[in-house]
Design an enzyme around this catalytic site. Structure first.
Site, PDB file in Angstrom:
ATOM      1  N   SER A 151       0.790  -1.214   0.000  1.00  0.00           N
ATOM      2  CA  SER A 151       0.000   0.000   0.000  1.00  0.00           C
ATOM      3  C   SER A 151       0.832   1.279   0.000  1.00  0.00           C
ATOM      4  O   SER A 151       1.575   1.535  -0.922  1.00  0.00           O
ATOM      5  CB  SER A 151      -0.967  -0.036   1.169  1.00  0.00           C
ATOM      6  OG  SER A 151      -1.853   1.035   1.079  1.00  0.00           O
ATOM      7  N   HIS A 152       0.738   2.033   1.090  1.00  0.00           N
ATOM      8  CA  HIS A 152       1.392   3.342   1.144  1.00  0.00           C
ATOM      9  C   HIS A 152       2.834   3.248   1.641  1.00  0.00           C
ATOM     10  O   HIS A 152       3.491   4.267   1.805  1.00  0.00           O
ATOM     11  CB  HIS A 152       0.590   4.250   2.073  1.00  0.00           C
ATOM     12  CG  HIS A 152       0.364   3.602   3.410  1.00  0.00           C
ATOM     13  ND1 HIS A 152      -0.559   2.610   3.595  1.00  0.00           N
ATOM     14  CD2 HIS A 152       0.985   3.767   4.591  1.00  0.00           C
ATOM     15  CE1 HIS A 152      -0.508   2.211   4.853  1.00  0.00           C
ATOM     16  NE2 HIS A 152       0.408   2.891   5.479  1.00  0.00           N
ATOM     17  N   ASP A 163      -2.330   6.705  -3.094  1.00  0.00           N
ATOM     18  CA  ASP A 163      -1.192   5.960  -2.558  1.00  0.00           C
ATOM     19  C   ASP A 163      -0.759   4.850  -3.516  1.00  0.00           C
ATOM     20  O   ASP A 163      -1.274   4.737  -4.633  1.00  0.00           O
ATOM     21  CB  ASP A 163      -1.513   5.401  -1.168  1.00  0.00           C
ATOM     22  CG  ASP A 163      -2.507   4.254  -1.209  1.00  0.00           C
ATOM     23  OD1 ASP A 163      -3.312   4.200  -2.160  1.00  0.00           O
ATOM     24  OD2 ASP A 163      -2.493   3.402  -0.297  1.00  0.00           O
ATOM     25  N   ASP A 169      -1.238   1.646  -3.911  1.00  0.00           N
ATOM     26  CA  ASP A 169      -2.205   0.714  -4.513  1.00  0.00           C
ATOM     27  C   ASP A 169      -3.530   1.391  -4.872  1.00  0.00           C
ATOM     28  O   ASP A 169      -4.491   0.712  -5.224  1.00  0.00           O
ATOM     29  CB  ASP A 169      -2.439  -0.488  -3.585  1.00  0.00           C
ATOM     30  CG  ASP A 169      -3.026  -0.081  -2.250  1.00  0.00           C
ATOM     31  OD1 ASP A 169      -2.752   1.033  -1.776  1.00  0.00           O
ATOM     32  OD2 ASP A 169      -3.780  -0.882  -1.665  1.00  0.00           O
ATOM     33  N   ASP A 173      -5.878   3.081  -3.164  1.00  0.00           N
ATOM     34  CA  ASP A 173      -7.105   3.133  -2.369  1.00  0.00           C
ATOM     35  C   ASP A 173      -7.205   4.392  -1.506  1.00  0.00           C
ATOM     36  O   ASP A 173      -8.274   4.721  -1.013  1.00  0.00           O
ATOM     37  CB  ASP A 173      -7.311   1.854  -1.539  1.00  0.00           C
ATOM     38  CG  ASP A 173      -6.133   1.504  -0.659  1.00  0.00           C
ATOM     39  OD1 ASP A 173      -5.133   2.253  -0.673  1.00  0.00           O
ATOM     40  OD2 ASP A 173      -6.202   0.472   0.031  1.00  0.00           O
ATOM     41  N   ARG A 174      -6.099   5.102  -1.323  1.00  0.00           N
ATOM     42  CA  ARG A 174      -6.161   6.336  -0.516  1.00  0.00           C
ATOM     43  C   ARG A 174      -6.205   7.573  -1.395  1.00  0.00           C
ATOM     44  O   ARG A 174      -5.749   7.530  -2.537  1.00  0.00           O
ATOM     45  CB  ARG A 174      -4.909   6.451   0.354  1.00  0.00           C
ATOM     46  CG  ARG A 174      -4.781   5.361   1.361  1.00  0.00           C
ATOM     47  CD  ARG A 174      -3.562   5.599   2.217  1.00  0.00           C
ATOM     48  NE  ARG A 174      -3.518   4.585   3.253  1.00  0.00           N
ATOM     49  CZ  ARG A 174      -2.972   4.761   4.435  1.00  0.00           C
ATOM     50  NH1 ARG A 174      -2.400   5.896   4.731  1.00  0.00           N
ATOM     51  NH2 ARG A 174      -3.000   3.799   5.325  1.00  0.00           N
ATOM     52  N   LYS A 231     -11.647   0.987  -0.016  1.00  0.00           N
ATOM     53  CA  LYS A 231     -11.594   2.424  -0.171  1.00  0.00           C
ATOM     54  C   LYS A 231     -11.065   2.705  -1.579  1.00  0.00           C
ATOM     55  O   LYS A 231     -10.379   1.873  -2.170  1.00  0.00           O
ATOM     56  CB  LYS A 231     -10.750   3.082   0.908  1.00  0.00           C
ATOM     57  CG  LYS A 231      -9.357   2.538   1.107  1.00  0.00           C
ATOM     58  CD  LYS A 231      -8.733   3.191   2.332  1.00  0.00           C
ATOM     59  CE  LYS A 231      -7.292   2.769   2.536  1.00  0.00           C
ATOM     60  NZ  LYS A 231      -7.178   1.609   3.426  1.00  0.00           N
TER      61      LYS A 231
HETATM   62  C1  VG1 Z   1      -3.410   2.226   8.453  1.00  0.00           C
HETATM   63  C2  VG1 Z   1      -4.569   3.187   8.644  1.00  0.00           C
HETATM   64  C3  VG1 Z   1      -5.883   2.455   8.462  1.00  0.00           C
HETATM   65  C4  VG1 Z   1      -5.895   1.770   7.095  1.00  0.00           C
HETATM   66  C5  VG1 Z   1      -4.682   0.869   6.958  1.00  0.00           C
HETATM   67  C6  VG1 Z   1      -4.582   0.225   5.587  1.00  0.00           C
HETATM   68  O1  VG1 Z   1      -3.448   1.228   9.451  1.00  0.00           O
HETATM   69  O2  VG1 Z   1      -4.514   3.806   9.908  1.00  0.00           O
HETATM   70  O3  VG1 Z   1      -6.934   3.374   8.592  1.00  0.00           O
HETATM   71  O4  VG1 Z   1      -7.059   1.023   6.924  1.00  0.00           O
HETATM   72  O5  VG1 Z   1      -3.501   1.613   7.184  1.00  0.00           O
HETATM   73  O6  VG1 Z   1      -4.523   1.187   4.572  1.00  0.00           O
HETATM   74  P1  VG1 Z   1      -2.538   1.273  10.763  1.00  0.00           P
HETATM   75  O7  VG1 Z   1      -2.814  -0.002  11.496  1.00  0.00           O
HETATM   76  O8  VG1 Z   1      -1.125   1.435  10.279  1.00  0.00           O
HETATM   77  O9  VG1 Z   1      -2.967   2.503  11.509  1.00  0.00           O
HETATM   78  V1  VG1 Z   1      -3.948   0.769   3.028  1.00  0.00           V
HETATM   79  O10 VG1 Z   1      -3.978   2.087   2.054  1.00  0.00           O
HETATM   80  O11 VG1 Z   1      -2.792   0.723   3.284  1.00  0.00           O
HETATM   81  O12 VG1 Z   1      -3.950  -0.834   2.792  1.00  0.00           O
HETATM   82 CO    CO Z   2      -3.426   1.664   0.142  1.00  0.00          CO
END
Ligand code: VG1
Ligand code: CO
Length: 545
Positions: free
Chosen positions: A115-116, A279, A281, A283-284, A378
């Site tokens: 992801s990010h 981001d 992938d 989704d953000r 998302k």
């Molecule tokens: C973070 C965010 C959460 C989100 C998750 C996955 O998790 O706070 O809101 O759903 O990333 O996002 P954490 O446990 O690091 O706070 V994605 O864009 O990354 O898969």
């Molecule tokens: Co993501």
């Protein structure tokens, strides 16, 4: 016949549980022999009716994406999966994967992404499993995968020569067909069904300049297709639009720190009317106006308040949901619309049941995530198009829209402070201290108010009655201000401590303060209570949103 090899492994998978969304580790870890294979085998052992089913496999293009897809195809063939659908060049955003799972009636999808988190050989890699509704696997399944991964002694693989992923086509291996498809088209058609792209395009072409930052990650081809090919805007409206396996060294997390170039263009130079980023992938999303940053919690509230502007939601919405640390701005809108508003733990998987049961239509998280029942993830570009559609209908700027929103509903000042990659012992010490003080804090004074609630958030899913505990420490004060402390479940180095602050100002109060000023008493008192800056030896958090 395709030959199936059983590969015996000496050391079973010795790793911890998948976190907030799937298994996320350093790229190097994923390069270790059998590491990815065992996890995939564990996933396959945990899915019922796998044989003959359809599976979607794609990723965000980061280093390791190609090799992982090829290995997964080989494991699919050994497991006699009926059809494996793979996007061209292996590129598929998380929301597009969710959509494909649904329209192809697949048993699920495997998303190769951290992801990010940064990519490349020195960055991170990850595996997310989505199930047949298109959403992230719930805890019941991820727990099963984890248990299975701990006891596996072997995995099955067919060492077939996998097709190159650069051309569309269908290939057959034993009982498995591998279909390479266009990863953009279905998603982009879906956006065309939800939004009036012509209206948005006319608005943008009049005199409302757009810049979209794909951060060298997966959304580049989607954004180019929608903004340039479909809407006829100039190529230059997409920056960092070509996916690179190390994201060009960028940290593809769309916030003010990591998307600083975009932030600078909008907030300092004020060169564009609208800016957005997604981001790794896809989704953000981060939404920016000229001189104006939209807090993701406010974005969710604005999206909910303006469903009548968007063709896909013209008939109204059933309800909304937000994660617990997300500000209550959307609650005020839900209240005015007289629709239910649910509060879930952090992580998109908790929205799945609510969406599937039509209890909600729109949901979001403070972490730059917003989405709706159009998929079960998302969706970054969806949020960007949603904002543009509202602005086109109302013919106003981002800042005008947000100011008007606050004037009507009041403003929930909000900020998240992240202390990234700090030593786990320190993070646990800080978190543990607050956890042990909760009882004592109740009824006492904090930031000039009485503490009304002090607890560790737990969630009872109203659909399947499953219980999720230990989802974050929270203090709620007598004016409904909130302070929340969580440990991240997506980091890969040390621990990441997240602090969340919220305070409501009604429309008669000052709505144009800097959030760090408005929230200062909460921020200072938490630091005094837990000694965060001293223990972390950090004067400031790594990221302030
Ligand atoms: C973070 C965010 C959460 C989100 C998750 C996955 O998790 O706070 O809101 O759903 O990333 O996002 P954490 O446990 O690091 O706070 V994605 O864009 O990354 O898969
Ligand atoms: Co993501």
């Amino acid at each position: 016949m395709t030959e199936v090899n059983i590969v015996n492994i000496d050391n079973p998978f010795q790793d911890q549980k998948p976190g907030t969304s799937g298994l996320r580790k350093s790229t190097l870890k994923f390069q270790e022999e059998h590491y990815l294979e065992i996890f995939i085998e564990a996933i396959f052992n945990s899915l019922k009716d796998l044989r003959g089913s359809t599976l979607i496999v794609g990723g965000d293009g980061r280093y390791g994406n190609f090799d992982a897809i090829k290995k997964i195809i080989q494991i699919c063939v050994a497991h006699k999966i009926g059809k494996v659908i793979v996007p061209k060049n292996g590129l598929l955003s998380t929301p597009a994967t969710s959509h494909l799972i649904r329209i192809k009636k697949a048993i699920g999808g495997i998303i190769l992404s951290a992801s990010h988190n940064p990519g490349g050989i020195e960055g991170d890699f990850g595996v997310k499993l989505n199930i047949s509704n298109g959403g992230p696997a719930p805890e019941s399944i991820t727990n099963q995968i984890f248990q299975c991964s701990q006891s596996l002694k072997s995995y099955k693989i067919s060492k077939i020569k996998t097709p190159e992923l650069d051309k569309l086509g269908i290939f057959t291996f034993g009982q498995t067909s591998v279909e390479i498809i266009d990863g953009v088209k279905d998603y982009s058609d879906l956006m065309e069904n939800i939004f009036d792209l012509d209206q948005i395009s006319d608005f943008l072409k009049k005199d409302f300049s757009l810049i979209f930052d794909a951060m060298n990650a997966v959304t580049g081809p989607y954004a180019t297709n929608i903004f340039v090919e479909k809407m006829g805007l100039a190529d230059s409206c997409v920056m960092n639009g070509v996916p690179l396996d190390d994201f060009g060294g960028l940290h593809p997390d769309p916030n003010l720190t990591y998307a600083s170039k975009l932030a600078d263009l909008l907030l300092i130079q004020k060169s564009y009317s609208f800016g957005a980023a997604c981001d790794g992938d896809g989704d953000r999303n981060m939404i920016l106006g000229k001189g104006c940053f939209v807090n993701p919690s406010d974005s969710l509230a604005v999206i909910t308040a303006n469903t009548n502007c968007v063709p896909g939601y013209k008939d109204g919405i059933a309800g909304v949901a937000r994660s617990m640390p997300t500000s209550s701005a959307v609650d005020f809108v839900a209240n005015a619309l007289n629709i239910p508003c649910f509060e879930t733990p952090t992580g998109w998987k908790f929205f799945g049941n609510l969406l599937d049961s039509n209890l909600i239509s729109i949901c979001g998280e403070e972490s730059f995530g917003t989405g709706s029942n159009h998929v079960r993830e998302k969706d970054g570009l969806w949020a960007v198009l949603y904002w543009l559609q509202i602005l086109a209908v109302k013919n106003c700027t981002v800042s005008e829209l947000i100011q008007k929103h606050w004037k009507q509903y009041g403003r929930n000042y909000y900020s998240r402070h992240d202390y990234e990659a700090i030593p786990s012992t320190i993070a646990n010490q800080i978190f543990g201290k607050l956890a042990s003080m909760l009882e004592h804090l109740k009824g006492n004074s904090f930031a000039g108010h009485l503490v009304k609630v002090a607890d560790n958030f737990s969630y009872l899913d109203p659909v399947d009655n499953s219980m999720s505990e230990n989802q974050g420490l929270r203090l709620v004060l007598d004016d409904n201000s909130r302070v929340i402390v969580r440990l991240s479940g997506t980091g890969t180095k040390g621990a990441t401590l997240r602090l969340y602050f919220e305070k409501f100002f009604n429309p008669q109060q000052n709505l144009s303060l800097n959030p760090q000023i408005a929230l200062k008493p909460l921020i200072n008192d938490l630091d005094a209570l837990l000694n965060i800056s001293k223990l972390t030896q950090m004067e400031n958090p790594t990221v302030i949103t």
